[in-house]
Every structure is written in structure tokens, then in C-alpha cells.
Design a protein around this motif. Sequence first.
Motif, PDB file in Angstrom:
ATOM      1  N   ARG A   1     -15.037  81.134  31.391  1.00  0.00           N
ATOM      2  CA  ARG A   1     -14.612  81.717  30.124  1.00  0.00           C
ATOM      3  C   ARG A   1     -14.503  83.232  30.261  1.00  0.00           C
ATOM      4  NH1 ARG A   1     -15.198  77.504  26.557  1.00  0.00           N
ATOM      5  NH2 ARG A   1     -16.833  75.985  27.026  1.00  0.00           N
ATOM      6  N   PRO A   2     -13.367  83.818  29.862  1.00  0.00           N
ATOM      7  CA  PRO A   2     -13.204  85.280  29.976  1.00  0.00           C
ATOM      8  C   PRO A   2     -14.105  86.018  28.991  1.00  0.00           C
ATOM      9  CG  PRO A   2     -11.339  84.304  28.831  1.00  0.00           C
ATOM     10  CD  PRO A   2     -12.157  83.154  29.327  1.00  0.00           C
ATOM     11  N   LEU A   3     -14.682  87.113  29.457  1.00  0.00           N
ATOM     12  CA  LEU A   3     -15.509  87.976  28.625  1.00  0.00           C
ATOM     13  C   LEU A   3     -14.898  89.359  28.448  1.00  0.00           C
ATOM     14  CD1 LEU A   3     -19.045  87.149  30.111  1.00  0.00           C
ATOM     15  CD2 LEU A   3     -17.998  86.197  28.058  1.00  0.00           C
ATOM     16  N   ASP A   4     -14.286  89.865  29.500  1.00  0.00           N
ATOM     17  CA  ASP A   4     -13.660  91.184  29.473  1.00  0.00           C
ATOM     18  C   ASP A   4     -12.713  91.253  30.661  1.00  0.00           C
ATOM     19  OD1 ASP A   4     -13.024  93.835  28.894  1.00  0.00           O
ATOM     20  OD2 ASP A   4     -15.096  94.358  28.412  1.00  0.00           O
ATOM     21  N   GLU A   5     -12.021  92.348  30.786  1.00  0.00           N
ATOM     22  CA  GLU A   5     -11.087  92.507  31.898  1.00  0.00           C
ATOM     23  C   GLU A   5     -11.854  92.406  33.224  1.00  0.00           C
ATOM     24  OE1 GLU A   5      -7.414  93.021  33.685  1.00  0.00           O
ATOM     25  OE2 GLU A   5      -7.841  92.844  31.545  1.00  0.00           O
ATOM     26  N   GLY A   6     -11.535  91.356  34.011  1.00  0.00           N
ATOM     27  CA  GLY A   6     -12.164  91.162  35.306  1.00  0.00           C
ATOM     28  C   GLY A   6     -13.550  90.552  35.246  1.00  0.00           C
TER      29      GLY A   6
ATOM     30  N   VAL B   1     -19.207  94.654  33.290  1.00  0.00           N
ATOM     31  CA  VAL B   1     -20.054  93.502  33.603  1.00  0.00           C
ATOM     32  C   VAL B   1     -21.384  93.613  32.861  1.00  0.00           C
ATOM     33  CG1 VAL B   1     -21.388  92.401  35.451  1.00  0.00           C
ATOM     34  CG2 VAL B   1     -19.000  93.020  35.840  1.00  0.00           C
ATOM     35  N   ALA B   2     -21.980  94.808  32.896  1.00  0.00           N
ATOM     36  CA  ALA B   2     -23.271  95.007  32.245  1.00  0.00           C
ATOM     37  C   ALA B   2     -23.163  94.834  30.731  1.00  0.00           C
ATOM     38  CB  ALA B   2     -23.812  96.391  32.584  1.00  0.00           C
ATOM     39  N   ALA B   3     -22.112  95.376  30.131  1.00  0.00           N
ATOM     40  CA  ALA B   3     -21.932  95.243  28.682  1.00  0.00           C
ATOM     41  C   ALA B   3     -21.744  93.787  28.290  1.00  0.00           C
ATOM     42  CB  ALA B   3     -20.741  96.083  28.229  1.00  0.00           C
ATOM     43  N   ALA B   4     -20.958  93.054  29.074  1.00  0.00           N
ATOM     44  CA  ALA B   4     -20.750  91.625  28.787  1.00  0.00           C
ATOM     45  C   ALA B   4     -22.054  90.862  28.894  1.00  0.00           C
ATOM     46  CB  ALA B   4     -19.713  91.056  29.745  1.00  0.00           C
ATOM     47  N   SER B   5     -22.870  91.199  29.873  1.00  0.00           N
ATOM     48  CA  SER B   5     -24.166  90.542  30.040  1.00  0.00           C
ATOM     49  C   SER B   5     -25.073  90.824  28.851  1.00  0.00           C
ATOM     50  CB  SER B   5     -24.824  91.016  31.340  1.00  0.00           C
ATOM     51  OG  SER B   5     -26.142  90.537  31.453  1.00  0.00           O
ATOM     52  N   ALA B   6     -25.110  92.071  28.419  1.00  0.00           N
ATOM     53  CA  ALA B   6     -26.018  92.449  27.341  1.00  0.00           C
ATOM     54  C   ALA B   6     -25.636  91.814  26.011  1.00  0.00           C
ATOM     55  CB  ALA B   6     -26.064  93.966  27.208  1.00  0.00           C
ATOM     56  N   ILE B   7     -24.341  91.819  25.663  1.00  0.00           N
ATOM     57  CA  ILE B   7     -23.955  91.320  24.339  1.00  0.00           C
ATOM     58  C   ILE B   7     -23.936  89.800  24.272  1.00  0.00           C
ATOM     59  CG2 ILE B   7     -22.649  93.384  23.778  1.00  0.00           C
ATOM     60  CD1 ILE B   7     -20.097  91.881  24.384  1.00  0.00           C
ATOM     61  N   THR B   8     -23.848  89.117  25.411  1.00  0.00           N
ATOM     62  CA  THR B   8     -23.901  87.658  25.402  1.00  0.00           C
ATOM     63  C   THR B   8     -25.297  87.136  25.712  1.00  0.00           C
ATOM     64  OG1 THR B   8     -23.290  87.521  27.750  1.00  0.00           O
ATOM     65  CG2 THR B   8     -21.501  87.455  26.133  1.00  0.00           C
ATOM     66  N   GLY B   9     -26.154  87.981  26.305  1.00  0.00           N
ATOM     67  CA  GLY B   9     -27.470  87.519  26.721  1.00  0.00           C
ATOM     68  C   GLY B   9     -27.446  86.707  27.998  1.00  0.00           C
ATOM     69  N   LEU B  10     -26.288  86.654  28.669  1.00  0.00           N
ATOM     70  CA  LEU B  10     -26.177  85.916  29.925  1.00  0.00           C
ATOM     71  C   LEU B  10     -26.513  86.842  31.095  1.00  0.00           C
ATOM     72  CD1 LEU B  10     -22.783  84.085  29.257  1.00  0.00           C
ATOM     73  CD2 LEU B  10     -25.079  83.114  29.060  1.00  0.00           C
ATOM     74  N   PRO B  11     -27.288  86.392  32.075  1.00  0.00           N
ATOM     75  CA  PRO B  11     -27.631  87.260  33.208  1.00  0.00           C
ATOM     76  C   PRO B  11     -26.447  87.457  34.143  1.00  0.00           C
ATOM     77  CG  PRO B  11     -28.492  85.055  33.567  1.00  0.00           C
ATOM     78  CD  PRO B  11     -27.922  85.066  32.168  1.00  0.00           C
TER      79      PRO B  11
END
Length: 826
Positions: A333-338, A364-374
Motif C-alpha cells: 500500500r502506498p504511503l508517500d512518494e517512494g 520514510v520516517a514521517a510515514a512510519s510515525a503517522i501510521t505507527g508502523l515500524p
Amino acid sequence: MTRSEESAAGASDQGAPAAGSFNPTAKPASDLAAAVRQLVTGGARQLDAAALRDALLDLHEFWLATKATEIGITPTSGLAIVATGGLGRGEMVPFSDLDLMLLHDNLSQDQVSEVAERLWYPLWDANIRLDHSVRTVPEALQVAGEDTSAGLAMLEARHIAGDSELSSLLIGGARRQWRTGIAARFDELVEHAQDRWQRFGQIAHRAEPDIKSGRGGLRDVQLLNALAIAQLADVYPSQSLASPSGSLGGAHLALLNVRTELHRVSGRGRDTLLAQHADEIGAALQIGDRFDLARMLSDAARTVSYYVDAGIRTAGNALPRRGFSALRRPARRPLDEGVIEFNGEVILARDARPERDPGLVLRVAAASAITGLPMSSSTLSRLADSAPELRTPWPRQALKDLLVLLAAGPSTVATVEALDRTGLWGRLFPEWGAVRDLPPRDVIHIWTVDRHLIETVSRASSFTTRVSRPDLLMLGALLHDIGKGRGGDHSVIGAELATQVGTRLGLWPSDIETLSAIVRFHLLLPDTATRKDLQDPEVINAVANALGGDAVLLELLHVLAEADSLATGPGVWGDWKSSLIGDLVRRCRLVMAGEPLPQADPIDARHLALVEDVGGVRVEMSRIDNSHTYSVTVIAPDTRGLLSKAAGVLALSSLRVHSASVNSHRGFAINTFMVSPHFGAPPAAELLRQQFILALNGELDVYASLDKRDRDAQGTARVGEPPPAVPIRPPAAPPRILWHGDPAAGQLVAEVRTTDRSGLLAILTHVLERFGADITWAKVTTLGSSVVDVFGISGSELADKRAELERELYAVLPAPPPPKPVQEAS
């Protein structure tokens, strides 16, 4: 000469007289104990930690091998001595238990009992702590299969003496059995580790940590080794994933050395590092004093913790799936560019090129933080190996991603920890090295300085809607103690570093000054409020003058003082301190100049000229400075609903609105949006124009489409609809609506502070339009994931409808989850 003889001789050469004089063929077990004591208390000639462990290992192996020969445990006897525990791992520390198993090949009970007594009794008589058992190979494997702890212990088994083929059957069988049974045992294994972490706490943040069982300790290294034997994880992953000060192997060795010296200094087999022993251990290891030892332990334990978390995650994903999940392939599932989500982790997309994309680390870090996924360890490894450093000043999007990361709440802590343990955080903030793993000097602090900074950021994320500049609040929280560890006044040093960081981030000069002032004066309010007379006008004037009469700075320092206290430790923030600082802030505001009311932005002269030529709807798009940000201007006849539909079309086109300026001139609306696409390139301006015309004509229901997207994002798709997207974690800060102006005169300014979400601008303006409010102007600002939207509205019934309108606005704003009810003890 055997290996044991060579090692014993080597130990003697290094200044251990007991090792040289010890002769197990002539000495009973009591002399083994005496030789161990002599090694441990060797005075001026004592061995260092690693050499001591080697000497202890050789002594025990030598004695056991010789004793085995004496009592008939030979290569053809059908008997074998197998070691587990410290002797099995080759990690003998001074007061380790001796964990031994006597294996036999179905010999008679009398014969086995006689040999066992001749082996065990000398050790018991010498007061050597012994954990022993007598089993056949099938019996031992049965115990390992039924008891997870026993199974883990046998993974460390090592042949000592006797029939090596018998030992090989046990060792090989235990490992095969572990591999084949790991799927059934995995949940129990993880639960056991989590219970242990709960009992013993984190080594990095305990004043007196348990080196063996605490989180990040030696037990966790053994857990990682067990997952590696099960072929589910690497015991020592890529060296590129080393902490800034060492690798996982280095962290393991550091913990082992501390445990060795702890046994030697305390004179007993303890694993809790008491404060009274810390200075002596630090000196023995040539580290320094207890603060230097604490810093080294923090780095080692946090490095081990990172790898264990990654190892457990990797192992869980590698296990075969059961039930319906076995029939369904994990979705990408896409979270952000790349950046995508796969199998519960944030990873890079197939076409991502980190070597050409400096901002990818923060996305990558922002996507991890806002989704709670490592973030997956392989992704972090690839970024550490190939991602270039960001240029100075940072691109605007990189700063926005940093602010999203910082405002994500508690998940920010884990995300930054993963970045820091892999060296990526230090690339973004070279100033971090001085505070990394730095132990606090004040007992009220429960975290290391670097962790305290991130905890303050996490706390401050709950207060972003209480300030007009949430971006500066988050950056101030991140940097307020950055000057520590360098000598001198950390507030003064930190202010200089904040200027350096702010310049690198690309902040406006005025914002850099404010950020520097936040760091310089972050202790001013609490120190003044708790130590001086607030009834004295001179005290209030001194604070107001120190802040230059800046009401925004005062507001930021007020909120930061609360976040800083909450992140320090229990009991630091309370009603007494809160009321004193609140009183000081109120008094300071009285002597400061009032804040100007929000007002509309000026209209671009070129857009004013275009109004004269536009006959219908016009949409212009231009790229900003070769970045990922675009300016979209919509000029159309001004009608109610135009703004919400324009914003809805942008949201449906996967364009994030970072800011907007809404105005009108001669009956035409002039709305300019600064946007960036979620993925790839934005749609063409003509396509946006066509979609906008459809929305204005009622042929495209943007609100229904946004509602469906929102339900999908929250995981509430109906039967037959596509599966939900990756859910976004709820915001940390509650929304806040401020009103300015006179409702009786039909003129109001509504200031909305909240957390961003897809289509928020369209939803807000739709509520305003539905209540009959005319939006005469608007200023929309998105600072990371925080939103400050200001709407100038007019209407004849605003005074009567304001309370109802406010309720409707709050109803559509993202809010934190309600607190969990406290269960009373029965």
C-alpha cells in the motif's frame, strides 16, 4: 598440548598464578574453587574482563575433562558431559552457575548414578553452584520440546567431555526441534520477553539496571541468537546498521564486560548494577566514572533493543501464515512518494532511488510515525548505505516531513530511536552526538538527555493547537537541551546551536531568532515562577523585557515549560507549578502589546489583471523552485460553495494543501493554493479545471467522494468495497477554534487549529457555507501535520448560529481518542 592446557598456560603468562599452578589431576574440586577465587582477586596482576572469562572457561573445561577421564567418561563410554548456560556459551563470569548435563546412551541406572555422584559431589562439596541433570538424548529432547526455557538453554549446549557423538545428537536434535517447532512457540517466546522487560525495565534508563534480564541486556542477545538458529533472523545483521558508537557485537561485548566486572567488584553473582559499584567498574573497564559507564551502557542496551525489536518483527513476518491469511498475499500500500507499507512495515517502493533522493529518509520516517508502523531494518540499512545528506538549506518538503514526524505523538519516540540507532538521525542533526546517551545529572530526570528531548517532543505534540506556531513549538522542544554535554550554560550554548540548526533547516530569519530565543529562555518561566515574587512589578517587567515583548514567544515558552516538565519525570509538573507559571504568563501579557488580529493576504497584481479578462473558470499551475511543491490558482465567479469544491477537487486529485490564500475582487474569487502531490506528478491544470467545473455544476459530488475516502482510511469500508488504506494514527492534540471580531456586526474571524487530514479544507469550508456564512477571505497554513486555518466570514445570522456552527466544526475535526476508563481495584 590441548586447547585447555594452552589457554591455562596463556592465562598464567598474563599474570594469573592460580591458572598456572592448578592441576586437576592432583587437586579436588575445592582447589578448582580456590583457583577461581585467585583469578578473580588477582590483585595488581588481575586479568581484564575478557581475559578473565577465557581463563575461567579454560579452568572449568580442564577440570571437567580431567575429572571425566578419572571417572570413566571417555569417548567410547556411552556417556558425555554437556554444558549449557555461561559455560555452554563460552561466557564464564566469576560467579556464574555451572550448568551441566550428564548424557548417557541407555545405560543402567546404577551405572549412571555412580558416575553422576562421582561428578556432582566434588562440586557440591566445594560449594560450586551447580545446576545439573542426567538424561538420555530422547529424554533431554522431550524436556526441550515441552519447556521453552529448557529448549532455549539447549540451543547453547556445548560438548565438554566423553562421547562427542552423543553430544552431537543432542545439540543437533535440539536445534532441529527448535526450528521445526518455532511457529507454535513464537508467541510464547515473545510474551516471555515482554514480561521480562516489564519486570526489569530498560537498562538505558534505569539508575540501577539489570545487565542480564533488563531490556537491551544479555538475555535479549540470547533471544536474537535463538531466532537466528530458527533461521528467522540474523544474530549479527549488516554492519551498516551499527549504532553511532558501535555494532551489535560491540554492544554485546560491552554488556558482558560490565557483568564480568560487576561480579568481580561485588564479590557475588549479582546482575543488578548498584550505584555503589559503578565508579569502580568504570575505572576497571577504563571507561571513566559512573556517568561515563551509564552512557556506554545506554548505547549498548539501546543498540541491542533495536536489533531485538527488528529481529522479532522479521521473525514474525517469516513464519508461515495460518487460516485465511495464508491464502491472501500481503498488500503493498502506498504511503508517500517512494514509500509503501508491506507486511506491517514501512519499506521503500520498488522504483525508489535513495541515492538520488535526499528527502527519502524523512518521508520514510514521517510515514512510519503517522501510521505507527515500524521501518523495516532492510530499508534503514539501504538508506544508511546510499542516501545522500540533505543540502543546506533543506528543501521545503524535507522540513515539512520533519515537522510531521515530530508532531506524530508517542510513535515519534520509536521512529527517532530507530533512525538514531542506525546513524541516520545523526546525519540529519550532527549536534545530536553530544547529548546521545548522555545520563542526567539530576535525579528527577528519568531519561537520558537525548531521550528526554524526544519525550518532550512527544508531550508537546498534544499541545500544538494551544499555540499559533506549532512548528516552532516542536522544533523548540527538540532542541531545548541540545546545549548539554558541552560545558557552560546549556541554554546559551543551545541558543547558538538552535540558530545553526534553524539556518540549516531553511527557516525564515525571524523564525530562526524565535527558535533561538525559545532555547535560550526555556527555563525562564519555571525558574521565575517558582523562585521569585510574582507580585513584584519589576519581576514581571524583567521577564517581558527579556522576551522583547513578544507575545508569541511567551505563548511558546508557556507550553514548552509544561511539556518539558512532563517529560522529565513523575511529579515534576503539578497544579502548584502550573498555576504559578500560568499566573506569570497572564501578568506578562498585561504589560505586552496586544496581538494584531488576523487579516487577509494582499492579492497578487497579476491575478488582479487576470480578473478583467476571465470570462469563466481559469486554473493556473506552476512549479515552485524545482521542488515537489506547486502553486495552483483558481479564478472564477464568486459563488457560495466555490472554495469548498475547489479544495475538494484538489483533495480528490491526491494533492496536499500546504497553504492557501483566498480573496475576491469585483465579483471573482481568487484562490491560490500551495500543494504537493502524494505520489508522482500532479494532474494537468486543464484536468483540474474540468473537474472543478463538474463540481460547480453538481455533476461531481466532492463531499460524498471525500466521505468514502475517509471511511476507507479509517478501515470502515463496506462489504464489496476495496480494502481500507493504511489507517492513520489519531492526532495527539485536540482541535481548537478561536473567534475574533464582533458577531453582532455580522463580521467574524474563525481561527481553526487542528491536525491535518485529507480534504480537511473542503470539509471545513463546506460546514461554513452550509450555515450561510460568506467566506470573504481565508489564510490556510499547514505546518507539518498541524493546521492553522483562518477564515474571515460574514453573515446576518452569525450571532445566533455561532454556538451551533462551532459544534458542527468540532464534529468534523480530527480529535484524539477518548481516554481509557480507569478500572477500580476490586
